[in-house]
Structures are given as structure tokens and as C-alpha cells.
Design an enzyme around this catalytic site. Sequence first.
Site, mmCIF file in Angstrom:
data_model
loop_
_atom_site.group_PDB
_atom_site.id
_atom_site.type_symbol
_atom_site.label_atom_id
_atom_site.label_comp_id
_atom_site.label_asym_id
_atom_site.label_seq_id
_atom_site.Cartn_x
_atom_site.Cartn_y
_atom_site.Cartn_z
ATOM 1 C CG HIS A 1 -6.369 8.793 1.121
ATOM 2 N ND1 HIS A 1 -6.822 7.572 0.652
ATOM 3 C CD2 HIS A 1 -6.279 9.606 0.019
ATOM 4 C CE1 HIS A 1 -6.969 7.631 -0.663
ATOM 5 N NE2 HIS A 1 -6.667 8.847 -1.069
ATOM 6 C CG ASN B 1 -13.083 11.856 -3.797
ATOM 7 O OD1 ASN B 1 -14.084 12.544 -3.641
ATOM 8 N ND2 ASN B 1 -12.079 12.229 -4.562
ATOM 9 C CG HIS C 1 -4.772 -0.786 4.468
ATOM 10 N ND1 HIS C 1 -4.184 -0.057 3.451
ATOM 11 C CD2 HIS C 1 -5.678 -1.611 3.861
ATOM 12 C CE1 HIS C 1 -4.702 -0.431 2.293
ATOM 13 N NE2 HIS C 1 -5.608 -1.366 2.509
ATOM 14 C CD GLN D 1 -6.867 13.727 -3.230
ATOM 15 O OE1 GLN D 1 -6.152 14.426 -3.945
ATOM 16 N NE2 GLN D 1 -7.725 12.840 -3.723
ATOM 17 C CB CYS E 1 -0.922 -0.001 1.221
ATOM 18 S SG CYS E 1 -1.796 1.563 1.480
ATOM 19 C CB SER F 1 -6.375 6.438 -6.493
ATOM 20 O OG SER F 1 -5.772 7.229 -5.474
ATOM 21 C CG HIS G 1 -4.127 3.805 4.169
ATOM 22 N ND1 HIS G 1 -3.201 2.982 4.785
ATOM 23 C CD2 HIS G 1 -4.345 4.817 5.043
ATOM 24 C CE1 HIS G 1 -2.884 3.479 5.966
ATOM 25 N NE2 HIS G 1 -3.576 4.603 6.134
ATOM 26 C CB CYS H 1 0.750 1.105 4.849
ATOM 27 S SG CYS H 1 -0.913 0.391 4.906
#
Length: 358
Positions: free
Chosen positions: A175, A162, A124, A177, A62, A170, A173, A65
Site C-alpha cells: 500500500h 514506504n 496481500h 499513502q 490483516c 506498518s 499488505h 485485506c
Amino acid sequence: MCPEEALTDGLLPPELARDPHRRYNPLLDEWVLVSAGRVARPWQGAREPEVVHERPRYVSDCYLCPGNVRANGDRNPAYDATFVFDNDFAALRADTSEAVLEHGLLRAEGERGTCRVVCFSPRHDLTLGAMSDAAIGRVVDVWADQTRDLGARHRWVQVFENRGAAMGASNPHPHGQIWAGSALPVEARREAATQAAHLDATGQRLLLAYAEQEAGGPRVVVETERWLVVVPFWAAWPFETLVLPREPAARLPDLAPPARVDLASALGVLLRRYDGLFGEPFPYSMGWHQAPTTPGHAEADGWQLHAHFYPPLLRAGVRKFMVGYELLAETQRDVTAEEAAERLREVPVGPPPDPSAD
């Protein structure tokens, strides 16, 4: 109940609740067509793939990670809390040309900016909604700190997430932005205009007045001392929600510690209700709309901080497609905001996760 009483407490007259009707969105100055009951129509179209419910705490390949090598060759530190780094494939860059094209109806201009990635947790498998209130609070603090940092040199700071493959994530994990740019984007420009106009006409912040009107009403999903989460009266997506502070605040850094703690709790409840609605991880795009950071500019007048959650699912495995009429005429939804809020409120929510599991 007579129509006048229904309108007083925010409920629709029976005729509107039953029949197709349009609702006005004062934040974007547009209308939404509501066709209640279409959600029950037979569906033989595309279905979303099954979502993986269980993931390991750590995945060796990943890119996000702790300790792993990212796609550009950089190695992540062995981070043990929320981790922020500049996006390796940024949509906005600080070294972009400022060239301009103006030729008849053709216009273009360079756009400088910064893009960052926010890993919510080193784990994760730990989504934002599965984190403890304290851990969500640390993410809120990071959002605020990043807003302050990027807002010092950019006009617009867009914090967003997202979630899920259905929303184009994409990497699984968990996350989010943060994109910051020199221009005021289209949605921000429209919201700036409507909020400034409402302040000028009434002396009140539009969304603060809206929160006061909706409190305790049929569209509320989560209500705390300092925050309100509602399916907005004019919602476009089936289970869309709007997160509103109940006190004046223009940007995330403006929030005092008690408001941040309360926000973390409200977000945790909302996200656990989303996941419980269809009994599977719920995809969405969410983002904070904060006042533009240009000092003293009128475009920030009347701005009230708020977050939008836009989930695409209409029912389990079936998304709402914004096509045909929605693309060519105006937005249309298949379930009333009141019904959507009621279904979310009915989802049982247990106590916040144990902080030791973060």
C-alpha cells in the site's frame, strides 16, 4: 578519452571517478560527497533481518485485506481493485486548530490536511512491481484522481509509498499513502525555488533539461519513449533513482493516457530490477513531487513532475546509514551513480506479469 570528451557525454574524468569528490544537486541547491570504493569495506555492523519472500494472497487478521476489520473498528469492503480510504491514524486532520505562536525565535502554526491510504491490490502478496502493467496503470490513475481531488482544497499533495519493514511500513499488505496539507513542505519549497530560478535564467524547465541531457547516458536505468529513470548524478542513497517525464508535465493529472501507460511500464521494469538486484524484496521510500496546487502562484513556475525512489540498501542485508558526517556536515555516498545505474541495468527483467494474476 580526454577530460573534455568525458564531460561532453556525461562521464567523469578518470581522476574524479577514482578519487573522492563532490557533486552538485541543482534541485536542492546542495552538495554530495562521493567516496567511490567504500562499499567494499569490511562490515561487522548491523544487518537487516531476512525478508519473507512468499506471503499468502489473503490474511485473516490483516487490517488492509478485503472484508477485514481495521484497527479502528471499520470494515473494509470486499474490494477487487485499488482501494482508497481516509487514514485511521492520520498525521494531518481537517479539524486542526489554526492557532499561531510567535514568541521571539519560537514559532508554530496549526496545519490542516487530509491523509489517505491506497491499497494497490486486494492481494496481500502482490507488490506494485509484481503487478501487470495494466494494474500499475490503474494505480497511476488513482494517484492522479486523488491529486485532483485533494489539490482542489490543499496546497501540497504528497503521494508516496514506504515499502518494507526497513522503511517503516506498518503493514506488509502492499500500500501507499497520500498526505495533503495547507503548507508547502521544506523539500517542496526548495525544489520550487530552484526550478523557478532555472526557468527564469534559461527559459527551460530544470528537470526537462536534465532528462534531455541524461538520455542514453551512463546513469540511465530505464528509458522509454516518454519516461526516463536515472540514478541522478547527485544521488545521495546508493541505488536512488529519479523518474522523469520527457515532456512538460507539472502534476500527475496532466499526464495523457499514452504517458500513463508508458509510466506503468517503466515503473514495472524499475521495480523488478530493484527486486532482482540482491535477489530479495527491495525496501524503499518513493514519492511524487508535483507542482503546488495554489492557482496562479509563482511557486509552481517551471515545475516538472518527478518521482524520487530512496532505497536504503548498500549491499544485500546492509543498509546505508546517514549518520556522523552525513548528519553533521553533508551527504556522503559510497558508490558512484554510474556504477549503481550499471548494476541496475544488468539485472535481467522478464516480460511484465500476466494480468490474470492481478
